[in-house]
Design an enzyme around this catalytic site. Structure first.
Site, PDB file in Angstrom:
ATOM      1  N   HIS A  52       0.842  -1.197   0.000  1.00 27.52           N
ATOM      2  CA  HIS A  52       0.000   0.000   0.000  1.00 27.52           C
ATOM      3  C   HIS A  52       0.877   1.246   0.000  1.00 27.52           C
ATOM      4  CE1 HIS A  52      -2.855   3.076   1.251  1.00 27.52           C
ATOM      5  NE2 HIS A  52      -2.115   3.297   2.326  1.00 27.52           N
TER       6      HIS A  52
ATOM      7  N   ASP B 164       6.294  22.282 -25.970  1.00 23.81           N
ATOM      8  CA  ASP B 164       6.282  20.928 -25.415  1.00 23.81           C
ATOM      9  C   ASP B 164       7.391  20.844 -24.374  1.00 23.81           C
ATOM     10  OD1 ASP B 164       6.161  18.045 -25.027  1.00 23.81           O
ATOM     11  OD2 ASP B 164       5.081  17.990 -26.927  1.00 23.81           O
TER      12      ASP B 164
ATOM     13  N   TRP C 282       7.295  -0.100   3.742  1.00 23.24           N
ATOM     14  CA  TRP C 282       7.769   0.657   2.577  1.00 23.24           C
ATOM     15  C   TRP C 282       9.193   1.155   2.801  1.00 23.24           C
ATOM     16  CZ3 TRP C 282       8.940   5.921   1.466  1.00 23.24           C
ATOM     17  CH2 TRP C 282       8.846   6.803   2.543  1.00 23.24           C
TER      18      TRP C 282
ATOM     19  N   SER D 216      12.682   6.321 -13.908  1.00 28.19           N
ATOM     20  CA  SER D 216      11.620   7.064 -14.581  1.00 28.19           C
ATOM     21  C   SER D 216      11.542   8.480 -14.028  1.00 28.19           C
ATOM     22  CB  SER D 216      10.295   6.324 -14.384  1.00 28.19           C
ATOM     23  OG  SER D 216       9.217   7.223 -14.355  1.00 28.19           O
ATOM     24  N   SER D 217      11.583   8.597 -12.708  1.00 35.85           N
ATOM     25  CA  SER D 217      11.478   9.926 -12.104  1.00 35.85           C
ATOM     26  C   SER D 217      12.716  10.762 -12.341  1.00 35.85           C
ATOM     27  CB  SER D 217      11.249   9.809 -10.599  1.00 35.85           C
ATOM     28  OG  SER D 217       9.960   9.349 -10.357  1.00 35.85           O
TER      29      SER D 217
ATOM     30  N   HIS E 156      13.060  11.594   3.453  1.00 40.32           N
ATOM     31  CA  HIS E 156      12.486  12.869   3.856  1.00 40.32           C
ATOM     32  C   HIS E 156      12.271  13.809   2.672  1.00 40.32           C
ATOM     33  CE1 HIS E 156      10.851  15.955   6.254  1.00 40.32           C
ATOM     34  NE2 HIS E 156      11.565  16.758   5.517  1.00 40.32           N
TER      35      HIS E 156
ATOM     36  N   GLU F 247      11.715  12.982  -0.184  1.00 42.90           N
ATOM     37  CA  GLU F 247      10.612  12.368  -0.926  1.00 42.90           C
ATOM     38  C   GLU F 247       9.249  12.894  -0.474  1.00 42.90           C
ATOM     39  OE1 GLU F 247      10.287  10.445  -3.480  1.00 42.90           O
ATOM     40  OE2 GLU F 247       8.167   9.908  -3.253  1.00 42.90           O
TER      41      GLU F 247
ATOM     42  N   TYR G  85       8.540  15.764   0.565  1.00 40.74           N
ATOM     43  CA  TYR G  85       8.324  17.091  -0.020  1.00 40.74           C
ATOM     44  C   TYR G  85       8.201  17.029  -1.524  1.00 40.74           C
ATOM     45  CZ  TYR G  85       8.662  18.954   4.534  1.00 40.74           C
ATOM     46  OH  TYR G  85       8.394  19.213   5.829  1.00 40.74           O
TER      47      TYR G  85
ATOM     48  N   SER H 127      -1.974  27.017  -4.726  1.00 38.29           N
ATOM     49  CA  SER H 127      -1.796  28.465  -4.877  1.00 38.29           C
ATOM     50  C   SER H 127      -2.631  29.008  -6.034  1.00 38.29           C
ATOM     51  CB  SER H 127      -0.321  28.790  -5.138  1.00 38.29           C
ATOM     52  OG  SER H 127       0.457  28.338  -4.063  1.00 38.29           O
TER      53      SER H 127
ATOM     54  N   HIS I  75      15.200  12.699  11.846  1.00 39.55           N
ATOM     55  CA  HIS I  75      14.039  12.769  12.735  1.00 39.55           C
ATOM     56  C   HIS I  75      13.156  11.523  12.580  1.00 39.55           C
ATOM     57  CE1 HIS I  75      11.978  15.306   9.385  1.00 39.55           C
ATOM     58  NE2 HIS I  75      11.615  14.056   9.239  1.00 39.55           N
ATOM     59  N   HIS I  76      13.457  10.708  11.562  1.00 38.50           N
ATOM     60  CA  HIS I  76      12.754   9.432  11.447  1.00 38.50           C
ATOM     61  C   HIS I  76      13.446   8.353  12.257  1.00 38.50           C
ATOM     62  CE1 HIS I  76      10.079  10.756   8.212  1.00 38.50           C
ATOM     63  NE2 HIS I  76      11.092  11.517   7.848  1.00 38.50           N
TER      64      HIS I  76
ATOM     65  N   THR J 100       7.081  26.471   5.808  1.00 40.32           N
ATOM     66  CA  THR J 100       5.763  25.867   5.631  1.00 40.32           C
ATOM     67  C   THR J 100       4.694  26.818   6.141  1.00 40.32           C
ATOM     68  OG1 THR J 100       6.862  23.768   6.094  1.00 40.32           O
ATOM     69  CG2 THR J 100       4.477  23.735   5.943  1.00 40.32           C
TER      70      THR J 100
ATOM     71  N   LYS K 245       3.848  29.578   3.772  1.00 45.20           N
ATOM     72  CA  LYS K 245       2.911  29.200   2.711  1.00 45.20           C
ATOM     73  C   LYS K 245       1.466  29.262   3.215  1.00 45.20           C
ATOM     74  CE  LYS K 245       3.952  27.092  -0.669  1.00 45.20           C
ATOM     75  NZ  LYS K 245       4.652  27.888  -1.650  1.00 45.20           N
TER      76      LYS K 245
ATOM     77  N   ARG L  50       1.961   0.750  15.022  1.00 38.30           N
ATOM     78  CA  ARG L  50       1.521   0.568  13.647  1.00 38.30           C
ATOM     79  C   ARG L  50       1.985  -0.802  13.130  1.00 38.30           C
ATOM     80  NH1 ARG L  50       5.781   4.624  10.494  1.00 38.30           N
ATOM     81  NH2 ARG L  50       4.845   3.779   8.624  1.00 38.30           N
TER      82      ARG L  50
HETATM   83  C1  HEM Z   1       5.873  20.911   9.537  1.00 37.93           C
HETATM   84  C2  HEM Z   1       6.490  20.051   8.836  1.00 37.93           C
HETATM   85  C3  HEM Z   1       6.770  18.608   9.262  1.00 37.93           C
HETATM   86  C4  HEM Z   1       7.418  18.126  10.357  1.00 37.93           C
HETATM   87  C5  HEM Z   1       8.023  18.944  11.467  1.00 37.93           C
HETATM   88  C6  HEM Z   1       7.428  16.680  10.259  1.00 37.93           C
HETATM   89  C7  HEM Z   1       8.021  15.824  11.177  1.00 37.93           C
HETATM   90  C8  HEM Z   1       8.014  14.450  11.087  1.00 37.93           C
HETATM   91  C9  HEM Z   1       8.676  13.557  11.984  1.00 37.93           C
HETATM   92  C10 HEM Z   1       9.490  13.994  13.188  1.00 37.93           C
HETATM   93  C11 HEM Z   1       8.441  12.282  11.580  1.00 37.93           C
HETATM   94  C12 HEM Z   1       8.979  11.012  12.192  1.00 37.93           C
HETATM   95  C13 HEM Z   1       8.082  10.446  13.192  1.00 37.93           C
HETATM   96  C14 HEM Z   1       8.492   9.091  13.641  1.00 37.93           C
HETATM   97  O1  HEM Z   1       8.679   8.190  12.804  1.00 37.93           O
HETATM   98  O2  HEM Z   1       8.627   8.914  14.857  1.00 37.93           O
HETATM   99  C15 HEM Z   1       7.621  12.373  10.408  1.00 37.93           C
HETATM  100  C16 HEM Z   1       7.163  11.271   9.705  1.00 37.93           C
HETATM  101  C17 HEM Z   1       6.610  11.366   8.454  1.00 37.93           C
HETATM  102  N1  HEM Z   1       6.284  12.531   7.795  1.00 37.93           N
HETATM  103 FE1  HEM Z   1       6.446  14.389   8.520  1.00 37.93          FE
HETATM  104  N2  HEM Z   1       6.782  16.306   9.134  1.00 37.93           N
HETATM  105  C18 HEM Z   1       6.378  17.449   8.487  1.00 37.93           C
HETATM  106  C19 HEM Z   1       5.707  17.524   7.298  1.00 37.93           C
HETATM  107  C20 HEM Z   1       5.482  16.441   6.476  1.00 37.93           C
HETATM  108  C21 HEM Z   1       5.002  16.538   5.126  1.00 37.93           C
HETATM  109  C22 HEM Z   1       4.662  17.830   4.420  1.00 37.93           C
HETATM  110  C23 HEM Z   1       4.921  15.279   4.657  1.00 37.93           C
HETATM  111  C24 HEM Z   1       4.485  14.802   3.306  1.00 37.93           C
HETATM  112  C25 HEM Z   1       3.832  15.438   2.430  1.00 37.93           C
HETATM  113  C26 HEM Z   1       5.345  14.385   5.702  1.00 37.93           C
HETATM  114  C27 HEM Z   1       5.376  13.019   5.589  1.00 37.93           C
HETATM  115  C28 HEM Z   1       5.814  12.168   6.560  1.00 37.93           C
HETATM  116  C29 HEM Z   1       5.832  10.741   6.423  1.00 37.93           C
HETATM  117  C30 HEM Z   1       5.407   9.940   5.187  1.00 37.93           C
HETATM  118  C31 HEM Z   1       6.306  10.227   7.620  1.00 37.93           C
HETATM  119  C32 HEM Z   1       6.387   8.790   8.060  1.00 37.93           C
HETATM  120  C33 HEM Z   1       7.374   7.938   7.422  1.00 37.93           C
HETATM  121  C34 HEM Z   1       7.294   6.544   7.994  1.00 37.93           C
HETATM  122  O3  HEM Z   1       7.779   6.330   9.107  1.00 37.93           O
HETATM  123  O4  HEM Z   1       6.747   5.664   7.335  1.00 37.93           O
HETATM  124  N3  HEM Z   1       5.673  15.131   6.801  1.00 37.93           N
HETATM  125  N4  HEM Z   1       7.372  13.701  10.128  1.00 37.93           N
HETATM  126 CU   LIG Z   2      10.789  13.521   7.519  1.00 34.11          CU
END
Ligand code: HEM
Ligand SMILES: [Cu+2]
Lengths: 528, 218
Positions: free
Chosen positions: A72, A102, A142, A171-172, A255, A257, A259, A270, A304-305, A330, A333, A452
């Site tokens: 998924h 184009d 994933w 591709s990307s 990370h 990714e 964004y 916008s 931070h992950h 952010t 915006k 999870r």
């Molecule tokens: C204000 C901005 C943001 C902050 C401070 C932030 C912070 C964080 C942090 C600290 C984690 C890790 C949490 C953990 O695993 O314990 C996380 C996970 C994640 N964030 Fe954000 N985030 C922000 C914005 C975004 C945005 C804009 C996206 C995507 C469009 C995003 C997508 C994700 C994803 C996919 C994960 C999880 C990845 C995984 O463990 O599978 N985040 N974020």
């Molecule tokens: Cu991140």
């Protein structure tokens, strides 16, 4: 606008299979994205059904559940969001908006697209070949951490995943090279960088992120592949390797990714907010450079992950501070969108509803993001449903809502037909209520400590899980209405005018017919 | 059609973008040596130091060193520290033992990975001699004793960040070596090594604080 030459289209197979036309390729990407979304959505719907009650109902083994969860994630990211926001809207509208005939490399564009179905086939095939010791398919999430993805999955399933992701990755990368070249070299006379529409800015920054981060993912996937098949030990401690190094490499890609997926969405939002507030976007340059800042800072926050891998406190403090800094651009915006609407005469059209909902939910996701950025707090909520809730608020609800916003905004431009407002509104409301029902309660589950990626849970989590699963059913009905309104529009064929939103929709694509001629701008437009 | 072709401009951009891609790909692969060097230099991930010379200064401050032992699930060994913990002074050369048994019916070669926590103490944890420097071969049913000779660097005294540290844990995990080299240590060599280590005079003449601080590099 449609002169004889402009409407000269090749025959069906030649047109779609060997397509080099940016609009046709954009359409292919959008159709592909809907397909990817339906498959990915099926996987998640089954997970939600399973989690409706404690105990195991539908899944024969925990392995299978984790396999669904892993696929998924990969499908939604690589085969739904990215094809839509970059391949789909990017291909369709970046050339139109910057006044280019184009893309810079039309044939490479064709290659970028056709690598994706190949990749998708690899991923789907992986689900049916032996994976882990207890079942078919790859169930390592994933994020694909070793040793679960190496010695934990001896079967060939994960090799299929690696090959599929490499195909999608290249591709990307080709797509990114194409976009950057197009935007740098093919803008119409007078279209300076500082006049360029924000979608083009979003795609430009995203392309740079792709170019800098995807090769690192490719390298780590190849290292996983050789660790599995060629006896190397990059990530094997028995051979002097380190599995934590994989996590660093993965999140160095991972990370940026996130964004990558959301910057083009920012651009779409916008345009829509500005059109339906009847005002130019507030702080245009600030908006453009906020995206650049997000892109740059996004490369130095990855750990931070990984707050719980056992890292030095000083390092944690650094990653925590750097992560929180991202909230500043952010925030810029968000406030610019609010300021654009402030005092504007707002028209609540369907795309505007999606855009408003995007802002609302992106703020919720952003706030939980800042919570988790605090290393101390994250130690207890890492890998719980709180995270799941966070990234679905920014992605599944954020990026996906922006995609629906863009789709309802440009549907008439792309297809030439107007859709039925009521059907589209039902789609919006069901989807909006449904996804909030799914994901808001997951905040509570996460804070209560529900981890999870598990197929089962103790009875005390039953209530909110049930609510969440009911939300999934509501969402499913919403998706059906989405397909319905598309179908209805193609059946009824209400012709769309050149600029059906009125003069506030003032980017270049609105100067063309709907749909635009097969080849546009044979005389380049001049921008004042 | 009057499409303006900018072949050269495009080629330039494409070349530099492709180069960027290749550089990032290269960096991805180079990450292994880069990462190892980084860990060794900073102690990141609890990577300990290897010392060439025994410590020559000892201070009053005492640290409790705890010993931890783990085995990979496919190894078939029992592996334990002889003592769970020992208290040492900073700079004191100390000898600790682990015991391992091969519970299977065939010879197995293992190798140990190790780290130290808290992580920030790792740069100050110096090993002079360790069974983890080489591969170890255990015959079926064999039980062996393996030494580690270490000291905690007295320079730790000068690092404010480590003031609150009272305990350091040294952790080992034994893994199976799939394709062992001939260099794996066997019973005879092991005994010779222990004899050699036990013959060393571990005592360090005590000096007072001022001298230690002058020794400090930073
Ligand atoms: C204000 C901005 C943001 C902050 C401070 C932030 C912070 C964080 C942090 C600290 C984690 C890790 C949490 C953990 O695993 O314990 C996380 C996970 C994640 N964030 Fe954000 N985030 C922000 C914005 C975004 C945005 C804009 C996206 C995507 C469009 C995003 C997508 C994700 C994803 C996919 C994960 C999880 C990845 C995984 O463990 O599978 N985040 N974020
Ligand atoms: Cu991140």
């Amino acid at each position: 606008m449609s002169d004889a030459y402009g409407d000269h289209k090749p025959k069906f197979f030649t047109r779609w299979l060997f397509s080099t036309n940016h609009k046709d390729i954009g359409t292919l990407y959008l159709v592909f994205s809907i397909l990817g979304g339906l498959i990915g959505g099926y996987l998640s719907f089954m997970m939600r059904m399973e989690l409706m009650e404690p105990g195991m109902q539908y899944f024969a083994s925990p392995h299978k559940f984790s396999m669904f969860a892993s696929m998924h994630g990969l499908l939604m990211i690589f085969f739904m969001v990215m094809p839509a926001v970059i391949g789909g809207f990017g291909n369709w509208f970046v050339p139109l908006m910057i006044g280019a005939p184009d893309m810079a490399f039309p044939r490479m564009n064709n290659l970028s697209f056709w690598l994706l179905p190949v990749a998708l086939i690899c991923l789907i095939a992986s689900m049916f070949v032996p994976g882990g010791p207890s079942g078919n398919g790859f169930a390592g999430g994933w994020v694909m951490y070793p040793p679960l993805s190496t010695s934990g999955h001896p079967g060939p399933a994960f090799d299929f995943v690696i090959i599929g992701l490499l195909a999608a990755g290249f591709s990307s990368i080709f797509g990114a090279i194409n976009f950057i070249t197009t935007i740098f070299n093919m803008r119409a006379p007078g279209m300076t960088m500082h006049k360029m529409p924000l979608l083009a800015w979003g795609v430009l920054v995203t392309s740079w992120l792709l170019l800098l981060s995807l090769p690192v993912l490719a390298a780590s996937l190849i290292m996983l592949f050789t660790d599995r098949n060629a006896g190397t030990g990059f990530f094997d401690p028995a051979m002097g390797g380190d599995p934590v190094m994989f996590q660093h490499l993965f999140w160095f890609f991972g990370h940026p990714e996130v964004y990558i997926m959301v910057l083009p969405a920012f651009g779409i939002i916008s345009h829509i907010v500005s059109t339906f507030s009847r005002k130019p976007i507030f702080g245009y340059l600030g908006m453009a450079y906020a995206m650049v800042a997000i892109g740059v800072v996004g490369f130095v926050v990855w750990a931070h992950h990984m707050f719980t891998v056992g890292m030095d406190v000083d390092l944690k403090a650094y990653f925590m501070a750097a992560t929180m800094i991202i909230a500043v651009p952010t925030g810029i915006k968000i406030f610019s969108w609010l300021a654009t609407m402030w005092g504007g005469s707002i028209r609540m059209t369907i795309p505007m509803m999606w855009a408003q909902a995007f802002i609302f939910m992106f703020v919720i996701g952003g706030v939980t993001g800042v919570h988790m950025a605090s290393a101390g707090l994250d130690t207890s909520i890492h890998d719980t449903y709180y995270i799941v809730s966070h990234f679905h608020y920014v992605l599944a609800l954020g990026a996906v809502f922006a995609m629906f916003a863009g789709f309802t905004y440009w549907f008439g431009k792309m297809s030439g037909y107007l859709y039925n407002k009521w059907l589209a509104a039902v789609h919006f409301w069901l989807f909006f209520i449904g996804v909030n029902l799914i994901f808001f309660p997951q905040h509570f589950l996460g804070l209560q400590g529900m981890p999870r990626r598990y197929v089962d849970y103790p009875a005390e989590f039953a209530f909110w899980n049930k609510v969440s699963s009911i939300g999934a059913m509501v969402t499913l009905v919403g998706v059906i209405f989405f397909l319905l309104w598309i179908l209805e529009a193609f059946l009824v064929k209400r012709k769309a005018g050149d600029n059906y939103w009125g003069e506030e929709a003032n980017t270049l694509e609105w100067t063309l017919s709907s749909p635009p001629p097969f080849h546009q701008f044979s005389v380049l437009p001049k921008i004042k | 059609m009057a499409q303006v072709r900018k072949h050269n401009a495009n080629r330039k951009v494409v070349l530099s973008l492709s180069a960027t891609t290749l550089v990032m790909l290269g960096l991805g692969f180079a990450s292994k040596p880069l990462y190892d060097t980084f860990c060794r230099v900073t102690g990141y991930g609890g990577t300990t130091r290897v010392a060439e010379q025994m410590s020559e200064v000892v201070t009053e401050r005492e640290i409790k060193v705890r010993f931890d032992a783990n085995v990979a699930s496919n190894l078939g060994w029992t592996f334990k520290p002889d003592e769970v913990a020992m208290t040492v002074k900073l700079g004191q050369n100390a000898l600790a033992y682990y015991t391992a048994t091969n519970d299977t019916k065939y010879p197995i070669v293992g190798t140990a990975s190790y780290n130290v926590s808290p992580i920030k103490a790792a740069p100050y944890f110096s090993k002079l001699e360790c069974f983890c420097f080489t591969e170890q071969r255990l015959e079926p049913g064999e039980t062996v004793t393996m030494p580690v000779l270490f000291f905690v660097d007295p320079e730790m005294e000068n690092d404010k960040r480590l003031d609150e540290i009272k305990t350091i844990t040294l952790s080992y995990t034994f893994h199976r070596v799939e394709n062992p080299t001939d260099g794996a240590v066997r019973a005879e060599q092991r005994q010779a090594q222990i004899d050699k280590l036990e013959a060393i005079d571990l005592d360090v003449p005590e000096k007072d604080e001022t001298q230690i601080n002058q020794q400090g590099r930073g």
